[in-house]
Structures are given as structure tokens and as C-alpha cells.
Design an enzyme around this catalytic site. Sequence first.
Site, PDB file in Angstrom:
ATOM      1  N   VAL A 173       0.839  -1.204   0.000  1.00  0.00           N
ATOM      2  CA  VAL A 173       0.000   0.000   0.000  1.00  0.00           C
ATOM      3  C   VAL A 173       0.873   1.254   0.000  1.00  0.00           C
ATOM      4  O   VAL A 173       0.611   2.207  -0.732  1.00  0.00           O
ATOM      5  CB  VAL A 173      -0.950  -0.007   1.223  1.00  0.00           C
TER       6      VAL A 173
ATOM      7  N   ARG B 191      14.267  -2.530   9.615  1.00  0.00           N
ATOM      8  CA  ARG B 191      14.744  -3.461   8.575  1.00  0.00           C
ATOM      9  C   ARG B 191      14.981  -2.747   7.248  1.00  0.00           C
ATOM     10  O   ARG B 191      15.787  -3.170   6.447  1.00  0.00           O
ATOM     11  CB  ARG B 191      13.692  -4.562   8.309  1.00  0.00           C
ATOM     12  N   SER B 192      14.226  -1.679   7.017  1.00  0.00           N
ATOM     13  CA  SER B 192      14.247  -1.043   5.694  1.00  0.00           C
ATOM     14  C   SER B 192      15.055   0.241   5.634  1.00  0.00           C
ATOM     15  O   SER B 192      15.018   0.944   4.624  1.00  0.00           O
ATOM     16  CB  SER B 192      12.815  -0.730   5.254  1.00  0.00           C
TER      17      SER B 192
ATOM     18  N   ARG C 121     -10.958   2.270  12.839  1.00  0.00           N
ATOM     19  CA  ARG C 121     -12.139   2.435  11.974  1.00  0.00           C
ATOM     20  C   ARG C 121     -13.454   2.568  12.738  1.00  0.00           C
ATOM     21  O   ARG C 121     -14.323   3.332  12.333  1.00  0.00           O
ATOM     22  CB  ARG C 121     -12.249   1.250  11.004  1.00  0.00           C
TER      23      ARG C 121
ATOM     24  N   CYS D 294     -10.378  -2.823   2.315  1.00  0.00           N
ATOM     25  CA  CYS D 294     -10.391  -2.726   0.841  1.00  0.00           C
ATOM     26  C   CYS D 294     -11.706  -3.220   0.232  1.00  0.00           C
ATOM     27  O   CYS D 294     -12.237  -2.605  -0.701  1.00  0.00           O
ATOM     28  CB  CYS D 294      -9.215  -3.492   0.250  1.00  0.00           C
TER      29      CYS D 294
ATOM     30  N   SER E 142      -2.778  -9.704  -2.670  1.00  0.00           N
ATOM     31  CA  SER E 142      -2.095  -8.464  -2.277  1.00  0.00           C
ATOM     32  C   SER E 142      -2.786  -7.794  -1.095  1.00  0.00           C
ATOM     33  O   SER E 142      -2.160  -7.016  -0.376  1.00  0.00           O
ATOM     34  CB  SER E 142      -2.009  -7.487  -3.449  1.00  0.00           C
ATOM     35  N   GLY E 143      -4.043  -8.120  -0.871  1.00  0.00           N
ATOM     36  CA  GLY E 143      -4.769  -7.593   0.286  1.00  0.00           C
ATOM     37  C   GLY E 143      -4.158  -8.068   1.591  1.00  0.00           C
ATOM     38  O   GLY E 143      -4.422  -7.502   2.648  1.00  0.00           O
TER      39      GLY E 143
ATOM     40  N   ARG F 212     -10.520 -15.727  -0.208  1.00  0.00           N
ATOM     41  CA  ARG F 212      -9.227 -15.360  -0.834  1.00  0.00           C
ATOM     42  C   ARG F 212      -9.044 -16.199  -2.091  1.00  0.00           C
ATOM     43  O   ARG F 212      -9.274 -17.415  -2.063  1.00  0.00           O
ATOM     44  CB  ARG F 212      -8.102 -15.662   0.165  1.00  0.00           C
TER      45      ARG F 212
ATOM     46  N   HIS G 121      -9.739  -6.940  -6.218  1.00  0.00           N
ATOM     47  CA  HIS G 121     -10.791  -7.659  -5.483  1.00  0.00           C
ATOM     48  C   HIS G 121     -12.078  -7.636  -6.314  1.00  0.00           C
ATOM     49  O   HIS G 121     -12.420  -6.616  -6.919  1.00  0.00           O
ATOM     50  CB  HIS G 121     -11.092  -6.957  -4.156  1.00  0.00           C
TER      51      HIS G 121
HETATM   52  N1  LIG Z   1      -3.229  -4.460   0.847  1.00  0.00           N
HETATM   53  C1  LIG Z   1      -4.465  -3.990   0.841  1.00  0.00           C
HETATM   54  O1  LIG Z   1      -5.272  -4.206  -0.103  1.00  0.00           O
HETATM   55  C2  LIG Z   1      -4.937  -3.180   1.981  1.00  0.00           C
HETATM   56  C3  LIG Z   1      -6.157  -2.532   1.865  1.00  0.00           C
HETATM   57  C4  LIG Z   1      -6.626  -1.774   2.918  1.00  0.00           C
HETATM   58  C5  LIG Z   1      -5.855  -1.672   4.049  1.00  0.00           C
HETATM   59  N2  LIG Z   1      -4.648  -2.313   4.139  1.00  0.00           N
HETATM   60  C6  LIG Z   1      -3.877  -2.141   5.373  1.00  0.00           C
HETATM   61  O2  LIG Z   1      -2.713  -1.376   5.096  1.00  0.00           O
HETATM   62  C7  LIG Z   1      -1.660  -1.790   5.956  1.00  0.00           C
HETATM   63  C8  LIG Z   1      -0.437  -2.170   5.130  1.00  0.00           C
HETATM   64  O3  LIG Z   1      -0.769  -3.230   4.239  1.00  0.00           O
HETATM   65  P1  LIG Z   1       0.243  -3.718   3.111  1.00  0.00           P
HETATM   66  O4  LIG Z   1      -0.559  -4.617   2.260  1.00  0.00           O
HETATM   67  O5  LIG Z   1       0.967  -2.579   2.486  1.00  0.00           O
HETATM   68  O6  LIG Z   1       1.308  -4.578   3.981  1.00  0.00           O
HETATM   69  P2  LIG Z   1       2.804  -4.984   3.615  1.00  0.00           P
HETATM   70  O7  LIG Z   1       3.009  -5.054   2.152  1.00  0.00           O
HETATM   71  O8  LIG Z   1       3.103  -6.183   4.438  1.00  0.00           O
HETATM   72  O9  LIG Z   1       3.691  -3.743   4.162  1.00  0.00           O
HETATM   73  C9  LIG Z   1       3.757  -3.442   5.538  1.00  0.00           C
HETATM   74  C10 LIG Z   1       4.517  -2.136   5.726  1.00  0.00           C
HETATM   75  O10 LIG Z   1       4.522  -1.797   7.110  1.00  0.00           O
HETATM   76  C11 LIG Z   1       5.872  -1.575   7.531  1.00  0.00           C
HETATM   77  N3  LIG Z   1       6.065  -1.937   8.935  1.00  0.00           N
HETATM   78  C12 LIG Z   1       5.836  -3.129   9.522  1.00  0.00           C
HETATM   79  N4  LIG Z   1       6.193  -3.080  10.834  1.00  0.00           N
HETATM   80  C13 LIG Z   1       6.629  -1.821  11.061  1.00  0.00           C
HETATM   81  C14 LIG Z   1       7.149  -1.148  12.210  1.00  0.00           C
HETATM   82  N5  LIG Z   1       7.270  -1.766  13.391  1.00  0.00           N
HETATM   83  N6  LIG Z   1       7.516   0.150  12.091  1.00  0.00           N
HETATM   84  C15 LIG Z   1       7.410   0.777  10.896  1.00  0.00           C
HETATM   85  N7  LIG Z   1       6.951   0.194   9.770  1.00  0.00           N
HETATM   86  C16 LIG Z   1       6.558  -1.091   9.855  1.00  0.00           C
HETATM   87  C17 LIG Z   1       6.689  -2.465   6.629  1.00  0.00           C
HETATM   88  O11 LIG Z   1       8.029  -2.043   6.639  1.00  0.00           O
HETATM   89  P3  LIG Z   1       9.244  -3.087   6.411  1.00  0.00           P
HETATM   90  O12 LIG Z   1       9.311  -3.330   4.916  1.00  0.00           O
HETATM   91  O13 LIG Z   1      10.404  -2.322   6.934  1.00  0.00           O
HETATM   92  O14 LIG Z   1       8.915  -4.318   7.179  1.00  0.00           O
HETATM   93  C18 LIG Z   1       5.982  -2.227   5.294  1.00  0.00           C
HETATM   94  O15 LIG Z   1       6.404  -0.988   4.763  1.00  0.00           O
HETATM   95  C19 LIG Z   1      -2.251  -2.926   6.796  1.00  0.00           C
HETATM   96  O16 LIG Z   1      -2.732  -2.355   8.008  1.00  0.00           O
HETATM   97  C20 LIG Z   1      -3.374  -3.433   5.969  1.00  0.00           C
HETATM   98  O17 LIG Z   1      -4.376  -4.055   6.737  1.00  0.00           O
HETATM   99  C21 LIG Z   1      -4.173  -3.048   3.134  1.00  0.00           C
END
Ligand SMILES: NC(=O)c1ccc[n+]([C@@H]2O[C@H](COP(=O)([O-])OP(=O)(O)OC[C@H]3O[C@@H](n4cnc5c(N)ncnc54)[C@H](OP(=O)(O)O)[C@@H]3O)[C@@H](O)[C@H]2O)c1
Length: 344
Positions: A14, A39-40, A99, A130, A160-161, A235, A242
Amino acid sequence: MGYKVAVVGATGNVGREMLNILAERAFPADEVVALASRRSQGVEVSYGDKILKVKTLDHYDFSDIDICLMSAGGAVSKEWSPKIAASGAVVIDNSSCWRMDPDVPLVVPEVNAEAIAGFRKKGIIANPNCSTAQLVVALKPLHDRAKIKRVVVATYQSVSGAGKEAMDELFAQTKAVFTVEEIEAKKFPKRIAFNLIPHIDAFMDDGFTKEEWKMVVETKKILDPKIKVVATCVRVPVFIGHSEAVNIEFEQPLSADEAREALRNAPGCLVIDKREAGGYVTPYECVGEDATYISRVREDPTVDSGLVLWCVSDNLRKGAALNAVQIAESLINRKLISAKKKAA
Ligand SMILES: NC(=O)c1ccc[n+]([C@@H]2O[C@H](COP(=O)([O-])OP(=O)(O)OC[C@H]3O[C@@H](n4cnc5c(N)ncnc54)[C@H](OP(=O)(O)O)[C@@H]3O)[C@@H](O)[C@H]2O)c1
């Protein structure tokens, strides 16, 4: 003078899309900061034609940030959103953490942009799940025309969700099928490659999953508490996009033609509905697009006034990143915030 924007979770699915969308829409930002976990640190991410070096959230000073787009999961948001809001930034959060908080507006700008003004209580605005975002975009114009009584929805949600590791798992499992290697399931409870899983998020006492519950309560909060909703969330082995099969029951009569017309004129909706092979949208085609696509609109002969439709959207865009950026744009357009630098 523009705004200073922080993207927390900038290395995630995201977060990366948020950076793309801020650049694509020429968001009025003087500076964009990319933040993620330790980590990043130093990882490079793209923002338009610029490269940003990721900084760590832990030690970042938010005092001159105007808008913080959070997408680092519920636990990080629970700890950090109040602290970031206390520093004077408006937090637009993608996790499920805030939310249903009555002091936090839950917003899809095409549906309830006026709710944004309620952000001042906590300094946080929540983005819906989403699958809820695209559903309410499609329901709103129909509710305005014929008052929705009840919605029955089945989702077909892409991997990807569930984050970037979930996408890697589908890829690795698919490859393993062809190379006849062992299939490992870590992120999902069962194999997802060439399969589907009728279970997203935790099970609740009543047998529904939390993902299904979110669709119910979020739709009520955003659109109308009187609408009854029941969901089955599944899923599917699709990387992005979606899909939803939606049955809608109305108080007043509404024909399929009237519904298509209402949807064609509604913000965020695109109707592609030819009754022929290929005359509908599939998730593959919605990737990278902003619209919620509606197809297969037809009258439900089993109720007095009801419709059935198919709805598809890019979950990383309308389901998350785009919606968050649209909320930020609405804050600016409605003059609800001003840049700290300008104010100083
Ligand atoms: N994907 C969707 O369709 C979707 C839709 C609506 C809402 N969301 C929500 O959006 C959020 C992110 O989803 P995503 O799909 O992007 O997940 P993701 O691809 O797993 O990415 C997670 C992100 O959070 C960072 N992160 C994790 N732990 C952290 C910490 N302790 N401090 C700072 N950064 C941290 C990660 O950084 P690192 O790379 O450094 O680990 C990465 O940048 C979630 O809450 C999810 O529920 C997602």
C-alpha cells in the site's frame, strides 16, 4: 507553499502505491518522507521520477509533518497514530485499528466526504477495509435512488490484500506446482495456488470471520446504519484486484437500466456491462486503475425489488492508497488544514 507528507509503511504494497498516487495526482507536497521499520533503513523507493531513501519510524520527528499516510498495520498504528496526531499532523490510517472508534471518521470521499470534518477529535481519519471501499462506492448511488434494505455479498479477494509476503507466497507456490516441489503455506492457512480459501482474518464466536464483520460494520458506519449486510469473504489466487458478487434488496423499485444509469453518473464508478463474452471487467483488467468497475447488473426475480451485480476494483488503489490520498485532497479542498510552514 505545499505540504510535508510522511508515508509510514512506504516499503509495503500500500505504501508504494501511495507514493505512486501522490506523484501521479501531483499532490501539493513540498516534501514527501518515506518511513518503515528498522529493517528497511536506507532502502530506496520511487516517488514519481525521484528516489527516496527510507527512514526508520522509531526515531522520526513528526513536528513539521502536515499529513501522515499510515499503512504499517494495526499494532504500529495503535502505538504511533496518537503520537503523530499529537505532533499536529493529520493521520490518515489504513489499518483496522481506528475504523470503529466513534471519534474517528471512516471515510470514502465519493460516499461521505462530509464526515472528514470530524477528524479534529483525535487527529485521525480511517480508511475502510479494501473490500468495503469498492462496495460502498457501488452501493451509494443505488441507495440514493431506491433505499437499500439488505445486501448479501460474496468476495473474491486477491492475495495483495494480505501484504507483500502473501504475494510472494502465491508466486512461490505457483512455481512449486510447475517444478513439482514441496508447497509451503505460511501466510495463508491452506495452499492458495490453484485453490481458494473461504477464510480471511480471525474467526469470531458467531462463525463469521473478522473480514466479514468489517464489511458489515464499516458499510453501516459509512453509508447507513439501517442497511443489513451479510458477507462471505474468500481469498482467491489473483495477485491484485478484489471482486464481489453483490445481491441488493431495495425498499423502492429500481430496474437494471435505472441502476446502470445511476452508476454511470456516480463518482468513482465505471459501468462495463455488455451481455456478451468478455463484456464485463475482471480483476486482471482493473490493476493500476482508479475506478470501481460494475458489470453484470440484472434484476433479482426472487425478491420484490432487487438487483445482482459484479464489482471489481484495484484493492491497493481504491481499497487503500488512492482512498487515503483522496481523503488528504479533500482535507485541503475543504480548507480543513493548512501547511505548518505556511502558518509559521
Ligand atoms: N493491501 C491492501 O489491499 C490493503 C487494503 C486496505 C488496508 N490495508 C492495510 O494497510 C496496511 C499495510 O498493508 P500492506 O498490504 O501494504 O502490507 P505490507 O506489504 O506487508 O507492508 C507493511 C509495511 O509496514 C511496515 N512496517 C511493519 N512493521 C513496522 C514497524 N514496526 N515500524 C514501521 N513500519 C513497519 C513495513 O516495513 P518493512 O518493509 O520495513 O517491514 C511495510 O512498509 C495494513 O494495516 C493493511 O491491513 C491493506
